[in-house]
Design a protein around this motif. Structure first.
Motif, PDB file in Angstrom:
ATOM      1  N   TYR A 198       0.826  -1.206   0.000  1.00 56.16           N
ATOM      2  CA  TYR A 198       0.000   0.000   0.000  1.00 56.16           C
ATOM      3  C   TYR A 198       0.861   1.257   0.000  1.00 56.16           C
ATOM      4  N   PHE A 199       1.802   1.333   0.934  1.00 53.78           N
ATOM      5  CA  PHE A 199       2.582   2.558   1.065  1.00 53.78           C
ATOM      6  C   PHE A 199       3.535   2.764  -0.116  1.00 53.78           C
ATOM      7  N   ALA A 200       4.007   1.707  -0.731  1.00 51.05           N
ATOM      8  CA  ALA A 200       4.884   1.848  -1.894  1.00 51.05           C
ATOM      9  C   ALA A 200       4.120   2.300  -3.132  1.00 51.05           C
ATOM     10  N   THR A 201       2.884   1.874  -3.269  1.00 49.94           N
ATOM     11  CA  THR A 201       2.136   2.168  -4.487  1.00 49.94           C
ATOM     12  C   THR A 201       1.234   3.391  -4.386  1.00 49.94           C
ATOM     13  N   SER A 202       0.990   3.896  -3.187  1.00 50.21           N
ATOM     14  CA  SER A 202       0.041   5.004  -3.040  1.00 50.21           C
ATOM     15  C   SER A 202       0.669   6.373  -3.247  1.00 50.21           C
ATOM     16  N   ALA A 203       1.998   6.478  -3.180  1.00 49.37           N
ATOM     17  CA  ALA A 203       2.710   7.762  -3.301  1.00 49.37           C
ATOM     18  C   ALA A 203       2.187   8.781  -2.299  1.00 49.37           C
ATOM     19  N   MET A 204       1.804   8.298  -1.135  1.00 53.13           N
ATOM     20  CA  MET A 204       1.325   9.177  -0.081  1.00 53.13           C
ATOM     21  C   MET A 204       2.482  10.047   0.414  1.00 53.13           C
ATOM     22  N   VAL A 205       2.232  11.336   0.527  1.00 56.38           N
ATOM     23  CA  VAL A 205       3.280  12.246   0.997  1.00 56.38           C
ATOM     24  C   VAL A 205       3.612  11.946   2.454  1.00 56.38           C
ATOM     25  N   PRO A 206       4.846  12.170   2.872  1.00 54.80           N
ATOM     26  CA  PRO A 206       5.958  12.660   2.084  1.00 54.80           C
ATOM     27  C   PRO A 206       6.566  11.567   1.215  1.00 54.80           C
ATOM     28  N   VAL A 207       7.127  11.987   0.106  1.00 56.10           N
ATOM     29  CA  VAL A 207       7.737  11.058  -0.835  1.00 56.10           C
ATOM     30  C   VAL A 207       9.225  11.409  -0.968  1.00 56.10           C
ATOM     31  N   SER A 208       9.872  11.543   0.159  1.00 58.64           N
ATOM     32  CA  SER A 208      11.297  11.847   0.157  1.00 58.64           C
ATOM     33  C   SER A 208      12.077  10.622  -0.305  1.00 58.64           C
ATOM     34  N   ALA A 209      13.334  10.839  -0.633  1.00 62.37           N
ATOM     35  CA  ALA A 209      14.183   9.714  -1.036  1.00 62.37           C
ATOM     36  C   ALA A 209      14.273   8.700   0.098  1.00 62.37           C
ATOM     37  N   GLU A 210      14.471   9.177   1.308  1.00 57.48           N
ATOM     38  CA  GLU A 210      14.599   8.279   2.457  1.00 57.48           C
ATOM     39  C   GLU A 210      13.323   7.476   2.691  1.00 57.48           C
ATOM     40  N   ARG A 211      12.169   8.143   2.671  1.00 54.05           N
ATOM     41  CA  ARG A 211      10.894   7.467   2.908  1.00 54.05           C
ATOM     42  C   ARG A 211      10.588   6.490   1.791  1.00 54.05           C
ATOM     43  N   THR A 212      10.855   6.870   0.554  1.00 50.58           N
ATOM     44  CA  THR A 212      10.600   5.981  -0.581  1.00 50.58           C
ATOM     45  C   THR A 212      11.502   4.758  -0.503  1.00 50.58           C
ATOM     46  N   ALA A 213      12.754   4.942  -0.101  1.00 53.69           N
ATOM     47  CA  ALA A 213      13.666   3.802   0.046  1.00 53.69           C
ATOM     48  C   ALA A 213      13.099   2.798   1.044  1.00 53.69           C
ATOM     49  N   LEU A 214      12.599   3.286   2.169  1.00 52.56           N
ATOM     50  CA  LEU A 214      12.017   2.386   3.177  1.00 52.56           C
ATOM     51  C   LEU A 214      10.803   1.650   2.621  1.00 52.56           C
ATOM     52  N   ARG A 215       9.982   2.342   1.881  1.00 51.46           N
ATOM     53  CA  ARG A 215       8.781   1.730   1.295  1.00 51.46           C
ATOM     54  C   ARG A 215       9.146   0.655   0.279  1.00 51.46           C
ATOM     55  N   LEU A 216      10.102   0.976  -0.600  1.00 48.84           N
ATOM     56  CA  LEU A 216      10.504  -0.003  -1.608  1.00 48.84           C
ATOM     57  C   LEU A 216      11.201  -1.198  -0.971  1.00 48.84           C
ATOM     58  N   GLN A 217      12.050  -0.957   0.018  1.00 52.53           N
ATOM     59  CA  GLN A 217      12.725  -2.058   0.712  1.00 52.53           C
ATOM     60  C   GLN A 217      11.712  -2.974   1.395  1.00 52.53           C
ATOM     61  N   ALA A 218      10.643  -2.397   1.925  1.00 51.21           N
ATOM     62  CA  ALA A 218       9.608  -3.214   2.558  1.00 51.21           C
ATOM     63  C   ALA A 218       8.929  -4.124   1.534  1.00 51.21           C
ATOM     64  N   VAL A 219       8.584  -3.584   0.375  1.00 48.86           N
ATOM     65  CA  VAL A 219       7.967  -4.415  -0.674  1.00 48.86           C
ATOM     66  C   VAL A 219       8.937  -5.507  -1.117  1.00 48.86           C
ATOM     67  N   LEU A 220      10.186  -5.150  -1.277  1.00 47.41           N
ATOM     68  CA  LEU A 220      11.186  -6.129  -1.726  1.00 47.41           C
ATOM     69  C   LEU A 220      11.352  -7.269  -0.723  1.00 47.41           C
ATOM     70  N   ARG A 221      11.188  -6.989   0.564  1.00 41.46           N
ATOM     71  CA  ARG A 221      11.264  -8.061   1.584  1.00 41.46           C
ATOM     72  C   ARG A 221      10.135  -9.077   1.401  1.00 41.46           C
ATOM     73  N   PHE A 222       8.992  -8.617   0.895  1.00 42.16           N
ATOM     74  CA  PHE A 222       7.824  -9.491   0.722  1.00 42.16           C
ATOM     75  C   PHE A 222       7.598  -9.871  -0.737  1.00 42.16           C
ATOM     76  N   TRP A 223       8.605  -9.714  -1.566  1.00 44.89           N
ATOM     77  CA  TRP A 223       8.432  -9.900  -3.005  1.00 44.89           C
ATOM     78  C   TRP A 223       7.853 -11.268  -3.356  1.00 44.89           C
ATOM     79  N   GLU A 224       8.419 -12.306  -2.804  1.00 43.03           N
ATOM     80  CA  GLU A 224       7.968 -13.671  -3.170  1.00 43.03           C
ATOM     81  C   GLU A 224       6.489 -13.892  -2.845  1.00 43.03           C
ATOM     82  N   PRO A 225       6.019 -13.642  -1.603  1.00 44.44           N
ATOM     83  CA  PRO A 225       4.591 -13.867  -1.358  1.00 44.44           C
ATOM     84  C   PRO A 225       3.679 -12.917  -2.140  1.00 44.44           C
TER      85      PRO A 225
END
Length: 191
Positions: free
Chosen positions: A38-65
């Motif tokens: 949800y948080f990676a795909t919604s582009a909910m502000v803030p969309v800083s580099a740091e916050r986006t990195a955390l969001r993408l890393q979270a999705v990548l941790r769950f990539w397989e399921p």
């Protein structure tokens, strides 16, 4: 459901600063596959580099399921794979932080997240400048397009942004860059 909770937070806090509660909520839900998505795909502000990195890393941790499901996005009835969903919603991050569209989506997201996580202000400016032509393609009715489209002008304006304002756009999200372009356009018309 997540968006309803986020709206409910704003209503429940009745005019108070909702950002600490929203940040805590997001941090907790990045530990769940559906929250990360949800948080990676919604582009909910803030969309800083740091916050986006955390969001993408979270999705990548769950990539397989997450890869086993199909997702509805914008066009009902046309199911997306996880790769297609992430490309449709996070293409701006991949284009700004990991240019070169021939690499698989997961690899591009991994590289983008790593670069965002360790980005300096200058790294962010370079990513923003890579993404500005894309943002400009959506900008309508700019009165001073030739001025705001100039990379030297953009670099100068980005360098002059105070830290909190720069942080908000540091991820190079297209919608944030559009807001900057319109702001700069209005300012360019003032004496």
């Amino acid at each position: 459901m997540v968006s309803h909770v986020m709206s409910g937070l704003s209503e429940a806090l009745e005019g108070q600063n909702t950002f600490p509660a929203r940040d805590a909520y997001e941090a907790g839900f990045l530990d769940a596959a559906w929250g990360a998505l949800y948080f990676a795909t919604s582009a909910m502000v803030p969309v800083s580099a740091e916050r986006t990195a955390l969001r993408l890393q979270a999705v990548l941790r769950f990539w397989e399921p997450l890869q086993g499901a199909r997702y509805l996005f914008k066009t009902l009835g046309a199911p997306f794979t996880l790769d297609e969903l992430m490309e449709a919603t996070c293409d701006w991050a991949m284009d700004a932080w990991c240019p070169g569209g021939e690499t698989p989506v997961r690899e591009r997201l991994t590289a983008a997240a790593e670069r965002m996580a360790r980005a300096t202000r200058e790294d962010c400016i370079e990513a923003i400048l890579r993404q500005m032509p894309h943002a400009l393609s959506f900008a309508r009715n700019l009165k001073h397009r030739d001025v705001v489209a100039d990379p030297a002008f953009q670099r100068e304006r980005l360098a002059a942004l105070p830290p909190p304002a720069f942080e908000r756009v540091s991820g190079a999200c297209t919608s944030d860059l559009l807001a900057l372009l319109y702001s700069w356009d209005r300012q360019s018309g003032k004496p």
